[in-house]
Design an enzyme around this catalytic site. Structure first.
Site, PDB file in Angstrom:
ATOM      1  N   HIS A 246      23.438 -51.686  40.830  1.00  0.00           N
ATOM      2  CA  HIS A 246      22.145 -52.215  41.289  1.00  0.00           C
ATOM      3  C   HIS A 246      22.101 -52.045  42.795  1.00  0.00           C
ATOM      4  O   HIS A 246      23.134 -52.176  43.458  1.00  0.00           O
ATOM      5  CB  HIS A 246      22.014 -53.701  40.940  1.00  0.00           C
ATOM      6  CG  HIS A 246      20.896 -54.374  41.697  1.00  0.00           C
ATOM      7  ND1 HIS A 246      19.590 -54.322  41.284  1.00  0.00           N
ATOM      8  CD2 HIS A 246      20.905 -55.060  42.874  1.00  0.00           C
ATOM      9  CE1 HIS A 246      18.832 -54.967  42.165  1.00  0.00           C
ATOM     10  NE2 HIS A 246      19.603 -55.425  43.137  1.00  0.00           N
TER      11      HIS A 246
ATOM     12  N   GLU B 272      18.737 -60.969  48.577  1.00  0.00           N
ATOM     13  CA  GLU B 272      19.854 -60.722  47.654  1.00  0.00           C
ATOM     14  C   GLU B 272      21.208 -60.952  48.331  1.00  0.00           C
ATOM     15  O   GLU B 272      22.147 -61.447  47.701  1.00  0.00           O
ATOM     16  CB  GLU B 272      19.753 -59.301  47.082  1.00  0.00           C
ATOM     17  CG  GLU B 272      18.543 -59.139  46.183  1.00  0.00           C
ATOM     18  CD  GLU B 272      18.462 -57.776  45.507  1.00  0.00           C
ATOM     19  OE1 GLU B 272      17.550 -57.598  44.686  1.00  0.00           O
ATOM     20  OE2 GLU B 272      19.306 -56.902  45.787  1.00  0.00           O
TER      21      GLU B 272
ATOM     22  N   ASN C 223      23.723 -49.125  33.681  1.00  0.00           N
ATOM     23  CA  ASN C 223      23.424 -48.062  34.663  1.00  0.00           C
ATOM     24  C   ASN C 223      24.271 -48.163  35.934  1.00  0.00           C
ATOM     25  O   ASN C 223      23.865 -47.719  37.002  1.00  0.00           O
ATOM     26  CB  ASN C 223      21.918 -47.998  34.969  1.00  0.00           C
ATOM     27  CG  ASN C 223      21.387 -49.214  35.698  1.00  0.00           C
ATOM     28  OD1 ASN C 223      22.075 -50.210  35.806  1.00  0.00           O
ATOM     29  ND2 ASN C 223      20.171 -49.119  36.203  1.00  0.00           N
TER      30      ASN C 223
ATOM     31  N   TYR D  40      17.896 -62.126  38.858  1.00  0.00           N
ATOM     32  CA  TYR D  40      16.882 -61.212  38.320  1.00  0.00           C
ATOM     33  C   TYR D  40      15.585 -61.945  37.951  1.00  0.00           C
ATOM     34  O   TYR D  40      14.814 -61.431  37.130  1.00  0.00           O
ATOM     35  CB  TYR D  40      17.432 -60.479  37.101  1.00  0.00           C
ATOM     36  CG  TYR D  40      18.339 -59.303  37.440  1.00  0.00           C
ATOM     37  CD1 TYR D  40      17.852 -58.203  38.133  1.00  0.00           C
ATOM     38  CD2 TYR D  40      19.670 -59.274  37.033  1.00  0.00           C
ATOM     39  CE1 TYR D  40      18.667 -57.115  38.436  1.00  0.00           C
ATOM     40  CE2 TYR D  40      20.497 -58.190  37.324  1.00  0.00           C
ATOM     41  CZ  TYR D  40      19.974 -57.115  38.029  1.00  0.00           C
ATOM     42  OH  TYR D  40      20.777 -56.040  38.321  1.00  0.00           O
TER      43      TYR D  40
ATOM     44  N   LYS E  14      28.089 -52.793  38.363  1.00  0.00           N
ATOM     45  CA  LYS E  14      27.826 -53.565  37.136  1.00  0.00           C
ATOM     46  C   LYS E  14      29.031 -53.541  36.173  1.00  0.00           C
ATOM     47  O   LYS E  14      29.952 -52.731  36.346  1.00  0.00           O
ATOM     48  CB  LYS E  14      26.570 -53.007  36.464  1.00  0.00           C
ATOM     49  CG  LYS E  14      25.300 -53.176  37.315  1.00  0.00           C
ATOM     50  CD  LYS E  14      24.053 -52.831  36.503  1.00  0.00           C
ATOM     51  CE  LYS E  14      22.790 -52.976  37.322  1.00  0.00           C
ATOM     52  NZ  LYS E  14      21.571 -52.779  36.507  1.00  0.00           N
TER      53      LYS E  14
HETATM   54  P1  CMP Z   1      18.537 -52.855  38.380  1.00  0.00           P
HETATM   55  O1  CMP Z   1      18.371 -51.983  39.575  1.00  0.00           O
HETATM   56  O2  CMP Z   1      19.745 -53.697  38.322  1.00  0.00           O
HETATM   57  O3  CMP Z   1      17.237 -53.797  38.248  1.00  0.00           O
HETATM   58  C1  CMP Z   1      16.847 -54.332  37.012  1.00  0.00           C
HETATM   59  C2  CMP Z   1      17.562 -53.705  35.854  1.00  0.00           C
HETATM   60  O4  CMP Z   1      16.928 -53.855  34.599  1.00  0.00           O
HETATM   61  C3  CMP Z   1      17.636 -52.205  36.051  1.00  0.00           C
HETATM   62  O5  CMP Z   1      18.532 -51.918  37.099  1.00  0.00           O
HETATM   63  C4  CMP Z   1      18.056 -51.747  34.666  1.00  0.00           C
HETATM   64  O6  CMP Z   1      19.445 -51.761  34.475  1.00  0.00           O
HETATM   65  C5  CMP Z   1      17.425 -52.817  33.745  1.00  0.00           C
HETATM   66  N1  CMP Z   1      16.356 -52.278  32.906  1.00  0.00           N
HETATM   67  C6  CMP Z   1      16.361 -52.222  31.564  1.00  0.00           C
HETATM   68  N2  CMP Z   1      15.210 -51.692  31.097  1.00  0.00           N
HETATM   69  C7  CMP Z   1      14.459 -51.382  32.187  1.00  0.00           C
HETATM   70  C8  CMP Z   1      13.168 -50.787  32.359  1.00  0.00           C
HETATM   71  N3  CMP Z   1      12.406 -50.408  31.325  1.00  0.00           N
HETATM   72  N4  CMP Z   1      12.719 -50.620  33.627  1.00  0.00           N
HETATM   73  C9  CMP Z   1      13.451 -51.028  34.706  1.00  0.00           C
HETATM   74  N5  CMP Z   1      14.687 -51.597  34.577  1.00  0.00           N
HETATM   75  C10 CMP Z   1      15.189 -51.758  33.343  1.00  0.00           C
END
Ligand code: CMP
Length: 137
Positions: A115, A126, A112, A49, A9
Site C-alpha cells: 500500500h 497515514e 497486492n 481503511y 502487506k
Molecule cells: P490499497 O492501496 O491498500 O488501498 C485499498 C486496497 O483495497 C487496495 O490497495 C486493494 O488491495 C484493495 N482492493 C480490493 N478491491 C479493490 C478495488 N476494486 N478497487 C480498489 N482497491 C481494491
C-alpha cells in the site's frame, strides 16, 4: 523533503520479500525514516481503511490485512509520495507495468503486496496513524 507511508502487506511478508521491496525504495533514492513489523488488529485495519468502509471490497480488505504481519515504513525524499506510487505500479497487479513491485511480487487486487499513500495530505494522516513524531528521523 517529502514523506509518505508504505505498507508491505501480509502476502509479501509471507513470501519473504520485505528486504527486496525495501531495497527498491532505497535504490530509487528514497530513505527509510522509520519502519516497524506489526500485526494489525481488526480495529486498526478498519480505522486505517475507513475511507473505503462503504466499498464492496471493504470486508475482504480488512480480513486480508489482518491475515498476517505487515511492515509499515515511512519513506522520505524528493517527491516521495509519487515516487513510491510509481515504484508500486497499478493497484491491480494484472495492470501493473513490468518492473514494478506489484507486477513482480503481487498475485491479485487484494493480495497486492504493498500500500502507498495516494496524496501528500493523506500521507501525513497515514504516517501519524502509525508513528509518533519522535520516531521519524
Ligand atoms: P490499497 O492501496 O491498500 O488501498 C485499498 C486496497 O483495497 C487496495 O490497495 C486493494 O488491495 C484493495 N482492493 C480490493 N478491491 C479493490 C478495488 N476494486 N478497487 C480498489 N482497491 C481494491
Amino acid at each position: 523533503m517529502e514523506q509518505t507511508l508504505s505498507i508491505i502487506k501480509p502476502d509479501a511478508v509471507a513470501k519473504n520479500v520485505v528486504g527486496k521491496i525495501l531495497s527498491r525504495f532505497e535504490d530509487a533514492g528514497l530513505r527509510i525514516a522509520a519502519t516497524r513489523k506489526m500485526q494489525l488488529s481488526r480495529a486498526d485495519a478498519e480505522a486505517f481503511y475507513a475511507v473505503h468502509a462503504e466499498r464492496p471490497f471493504f470486508g475482504e480488505l480488512v480480513e486480508f490485512m489482518i491475515s498476517g504481519p505487515v511492515v509499515v515504513t515511512v519513506l522520505e525524499g524528493t517527491d516521495a509520495m509519487i515516487k513510491n506510487r510509481d515504484l508500486m505500479g497499478a493497484t491491480n497487479p494484472k495492470e501493473a507495468e513490468a518492473g514494478t513491485i506489484r507486477a513482480d511480487f503481487a498475485e491479485s487486487i487484494d493480495a497486492n503486496a504493498v500500500h502507498g499513500s495516494d496524496s501528500v495530505e493523506n500521507a501525513a494522516i497515514e504516517i501519524a496513524f502509525f508513528f509518533a513524531q519522535k520516531e521519524l528521523s
